[in-house]
Design an enzyme around this catalytic site. Structure first.
Site, mmCIF file in Angstrom:
data_model
loop_
_atom_site.group_PDB
_atom_site.id
_atom_site.type_symbol
_atom_site.label_atom_id
_atom_site.label_comp_id
_atom_site.label_asym_id
_atom_site.label_seq_id
_atom_site.Cartn_x
_atom_site.Cartn_y
_atom_site.Cartn_z
ATOM 1 N N CYS A 138 1.017 -1.259 -0.281
ATOM 2 C CA CYS A 138 -0.521 -0.113 -0.451
ATOM 3 C C CYS A 138 0.635 1.046 -0.232
ATOM 4 C CB CYS A 138 -1.116 0.078 1.056
ATOM 5 S SG CYS A 138 -0.080 -0.304 2.985
ATOM 6 N N HIS A 165 1.323 5.025 9.713
ATOM 7 C CA HIS A 165 0.467 4.106 9.507
ATOM 8 C C HIS A 165 -0.332 3.608 10.862
ATOM 9 C CE1 HIS A 165 -0.777 0.501 7.662
ATOM 10 N NE2 HIS A 165 -0.135 0.826 6.401
#
Length: 322
Positions: A138, A165
């Site tokens: 990602c 994150h």
């Protein structure tokens, strides 16, 4: 699977089997109810080891050993490998030996696979003869459109990325003895936790001319979804904030329009939950120090954006199989 149904691509791709160690009742429940993304858009139930999603009947298998999975019985065109347990060609080949025609990794894989694909950047390299590919990570899908755009326009001499994150499933809710990385033994929702990242290696693999020019850092923060990446890059051409923002805004409408967004709204991370784009540049946070040091901020839904990129890769790959 949810992205397939929300995009109405269940007519193009049919999920025929899922290998998952959990029991059918739990699988059905966690398909129907999602704390982050809400209710599944179709009816969900189970009948023994069959998961019913809308009008589709999906076989539920339970094996940790690829040799026990008879994929040939299900005519599998592509097996989507989402366990994260391995990333090498030899193990993926075990699924092919059991009858799956192709394997798509949901994470970065080792160099000997056929291709690492970031949709919107290099998916056109797929010719259909590949058997084992990866759709990177990602965070790689987030940075590549931005770095490629800046490098072509201004020339990048060096840079760093810092990924902020959301918490992930390899972290405990409270401190627990479960990981050799001692930072990952700590409660996900009590601290900001530095973690290792291989994002710079992903940049090297996908943009070879920038090999060795990036270093990467990462941390996990106590949120359930949506992440951010901050960039600091030294560029060859003199520039300013307006020029950088103009370059990235144009890329979001042209070359990378499918995957790159741009905003200058006063937004927060939750505003990008369930956003299917790979990256959204927050132009309000762009800074230029001197005339060559550029700082950028990007948002991305690390779950939903990446799930959609995997489907995009599979869809394009399938168009080359004939």
């Amino acid at each position: 699977m949810r992205a397939l149904f929300e995009r109405r691509l269940d007519l193009d791709f049919q999920v025929v089997a899922i290998n998952e160690l959990a029991d059918a009742k739990t699988i059905a429940h966690l398909t129907k109810f999602d704390s982050t993304h809400g209710l599944f858009p179709e009816s969900v139930s189970h009948d023994g080891d069959t998961l019913n999603v809308g009008s589709h009947k999906i076989a539920l298998l339970r094996s940790q050993n690829p040799e026990d999975l008879n994929w040939g019985d299900y005519d599998i065109d592509v097996l989507v490998e989402c366990t994260g347990s391995y990333s090498d060609r030899a193990t993926a080949q075990r699924h092919i030996d059991q009858g799956a025609k192709r394997v798509l990794f949901s994470h970065p894989a080792t160099a000997e696979i056929d291709a690492t694909i970031v949709y919107g950047y290099n998916h056109h390299q797929l010719h259909g003869r590949e058997t084992i590919i990866s759709s990177a990570s990602c965070s790689t899908n987030c940075v590549i459109p931005v770095i490629d755009t800046l490098h072509k326009a201004l020339g990048i001499q060096s840079g760093t990325t810092w990924t902020v994150h959301s918490a992930m499933h390899d972290q405990p809710v409270i401190d627990a003895y479960h990981n050799t990385d001692l930072r990952k033994t700590r409660s996900a929702f009590n601290s900001i936790i530095p973690v290792d990242t291989g994002l710079d290696k992903g940049i090297d693999r996908l943009i070879p001319e920038l090999k060795g020019r990036f270093q990467s850092l990462a941390m996990r923060v106590p949120t359930v979804n949506v992440s951010a990446i901050d960039f600091a890059v030294v560029v060859e051409k003199n520039t300013d904030v307006d020029t950088v923002n103009s370059i990235l805004r144009n890329a979001s409408s042209n070359g990378f329009s499918e995957v790159l967004g741009y905003t200058q709204e006063p937004v927060a991370s939750c505003d990008f939950n369930h956003d299917s784009r790979s990256a959204i540049v927050d132009g309000s946070q762009t800074r230029v120090s001197g005339s060559n040091l550029v700082a950028l901020h990007t948002w991305f839904d690390n779950e939903w954006g990446y799930a959609n990129r995997m489907i995009d890769v599979a869809q394009y790959w399938a168009s080359k199989w004939h």
